[in-house]
Design an enzyme around this catalytic site. Sequence first.
Site, mmCIF file in Angstrom:
data_model
loop_
_atom_site.group_PDB
_atom_site.id
_atom_site.type_symbol
_atom_site.label_atom_id
_atom_site.label_comp_id
_atom_site.label_asym_id
_atom_site.label_seq_id
_atom_site.Cartn_x
_atom_site.Cartn_y
_atom_site.Cartn_z
ATOM 1 C CG HIS A 70 -16.101 11.455 -39.850
ATOM 2 N ND1 HIS A 70 -16.471 10.212 -39.447
ATOM 3 C CD2 HIS A 70 -15.122 11.832 -38.994
ATOM 4 C CE1 HIS A 70 -15.748 9.841 -38.419
ATOM 5 N NE2 HIS A 70 -14.930 10.816 -38.110
ATOM 6 C CE LYS B 141 -17.257 12.173 -35.762
ATOM 7 N NZ LYS B 141 -15.987 11.910 -35.040
ATOM 8 C CG ASP C 224 -36.009 24.356 -31.317
ATOM 9 O OD1 ASP C 224 -36.794 23.621 -31.933
ATOM 10 O OD2 ASP C 224 -35.986 24.446 -30.085
#
Length: 270
Positions: A49, A51, A56
């Site tokens: 999970h 996210k 950069d």
Amino acid sequence: MSSAALLAPLVQQFGEERVQVFMYHTPALSGLSKQAWPQRYNETFGLQHIKAYIFDDDVIISGANLSRDYFTNRQDRYMRISDPQFSDYFVRLVSTIGQFSFRVLNGDQATGYKLEMADGVADPTRDPREFVREANELMVQFLHRAEIEHAVEAGSISEHDTLAIPTVQMRQLGITQDESHMREFFELVHAFARNYKSRSLMASAYFNFSDQYKRSVLDSASRWDLLVASPQANGFYTAQGISQYIPDMYSIIEHEFAHMARARNDISIE
């Protein structure tokens, strides 16, 4: 539409060298269970999970899925960290997980894509035990290297006002770094609170503490302020089917914990 079907056109348009899409598959979902359980419900077997969005030297950590709702009216659920070492850590983390994930490649005209596992890595749907062994080895190597490269000297901690510690939790692969860090965190809070008056703040969008975390909070000498989301803020609040009961489930868990806290004479609930 599956995530693979959604992202495959990017691979087709820009090429496999420029766009690399990896799909992690839990080893807990294989054989008959993979055939029997429909999408969304099969997520109960386990998810990877992460996210995180990396640009950069900037990393955005979010609770957002790739959907319009999450990118419009949930803009408060993001944390941006600008740091080259922090960014490098996440780049290598994503790259490592990609080594034992299915890669989305250009396929036939019927589907537009195909999924292939890297050479030498077991298919989690066919040989989950061997897959766990190989994936665990890769993750242990990554975490060991990261611990050495990103070690912080104790004397330099006081020079900064914020310390960010990324942790990885992949229990199905035998990786429980997050559990270990949280256990140490609670121990430090408790030890500090025994000698000094302390106040701890914890926020959780989905309040679902393990029994260990509940005991750690209730047994701590520190004062705890817990911030949780209302049912109306839950993404499943207006969902259809069985999903509509998910916000109520979290509310029940919160009430149960509040009842446990009230049963303790030394804990107050506001």
